[in-house]
Design an enzyme around this catalytic site. Sequence first.
Site, short mmCIF file in Angstrom:
data_model
loop_
_atom_site.label_atom_id
_atom_site.label_comp_id
_atom_site.label_asym_id
_atom_site.label_seq_id
_atom_site.Cartn_x
_atom_site.Cartn_y
_atom_site.Cartn_z
N GLY A 35 0.39 -1.43 -0.35
CA GLY A 35 0.09 -0.21 -0.24
C GLY A 35 0.75 1.35 -0.17
O GLY A 35 0.81 2.01 0.17
N GLU A 36 2.29 1.57 -0.06
CA GLU A 36 2.97 1.97 0.36
C GLU A 36 2.57 3.01 -1.22
O GLU A 36 2.94 2.22 -2.20
CB GLU A 36 4.11 2.18 0.76
N GLN A 94 -8.93 22.79 9.94
CA GLN A 94 -8.51 22.62 10.70
C GLN A 94 -7.31 23.67 11.18
O GLN A 94 -6.17 23.13 11.14
CB GLN A 94 -8.58 21.39 10.93
N HIS A 125 -9.44 28.62 2.46
CA HIS A 125 -10.59 28.95 3.69
C HIS A 125 -9.60 29.82 4.96
O HIS A 125 -8.95 29.00 5.22
CB HIS A 125 -10.74 28.08 4.01
N ASP A 166 -22.72 32.06 5.51
CA ASP A 166 -22.61 32.47 6.54
C ASP A 166 -21.54 33.73 6.92
O ASP A 166 -20.95 34.55 5.37
CB ASP A 166 -22.04 30.94 7.11
N LYS A 189 -25.25 31.72 10.40
CA LYS A 189 -24.39 29.91 10.44
C LYS A 189 -24.01 30.05 11.74
O LYS A 189 -23.36 30.04 12.65
CB LYS A 189 -23.63 29.33 9.46
N ARG A 191 -22.66 26.32 13.69
CA ARG A 191 -22.86 24.82 13.11
C ARG A 191 -22.38 24.68 14.70
O ARG A 191 -21.23 24.69 15.70
CB ARG A 191 -20.96 25.22 13.39
N ASP A 216 -20.45 29.96 -1.93
CA ASP A 216 -19.84 29.85 -1.11
C ASP A 216 -18.52 29.17 -1.71
O ASP A 216 -18.13 29.27 -2.60
CB ASP A 216 -20.10 28.81 -0.10
#
Length: 288
Positions: A35-36, A94, A125, A166, A189, A191, A216
């Site tokens: 899988g590498e 994140q 983003h 938003d 918005k 969340r 958006d």
Amino acid sequence: MLIFGGSNSKKLARNVAALLHAKYADLEINHFPDGELYLKFPLPIRNEKVIIIQSHHPRPDETLVESAFAVETAKRMGAKKVIFVAPYLAFMRQDKEFHLGECISSRIMAKWLSAADEVITIDPHLHRYKNLNEVFKTKTKRLSANLLLAAYIDKHFRNEIIIGPDAESYQWAEHIAKYMHLHAHVMRKERFSSRKVRVFFQEKVVMKGKNAVIVDDIISSGHTVLEAIKSLKKLGTKKIYCLCVHGVFAEGALEKIKKTGASVIATDTIENPMGKISVAKLIAESLK
Ligand code: R5P
């Protein structure tokens, strides 16, 4: 100039190369039996400018590793300059340790890609970060598909009001509306989780007999636009169009939105069936 397309962006990369009359090849991607990842540049690189184009959706984890391997390998092979182009740059949402112990994915992604001499991306983003240099250690260029969306709206819709679902979407909604001399409303918005949001108007909005164009940056699970559609329908909106830069469309989002009767249009930063607006020229111009 040599242009290489990663496994998620071969078509777009080929189109960019054609516009620039540059030499193009797909990156050779394979997997070992365990899988590498196996990655190979199919052309020799000698003191040339190398452009690697790769969006990190679908398979964000896997394709980010692909990109990091490709950038390092191009440098080792002697590229004069390595420019990494991420039409869609994943992991940007994140951007904070929301709960103790969470990984700030955007920082690690940026650290890996900062091995390139320059990183170019489209409508990243940016929420808590105000610009890319807060995360990347290398030179960055931030492009926007705003004017491409505006041109599409201008050509295809009439009697419309631009809606940002938003607060963060004001960057797209208000810019597009201003450019087109149209009205924009930005919704609010709340969340609750990555799959649960509430979207509502804070002020009185008249939509009866009007068409709405929801704009958006990303449609991911689709819950943001689905909630916006719900509110707009209650106000008697005639026709609803959802435009986004990055059509992630996770977990059947596209089908869910289409079921409401709304139309969906995206760019081709991510290969998707609604990618009617091409960013190839935007990228090509930035590489000249
Ligand atoms: C969030 O701040 C973004 O601008 C988008 O509204 C969001 O990422 C869309 O996510 P979803 O489609 O999962 O609601």
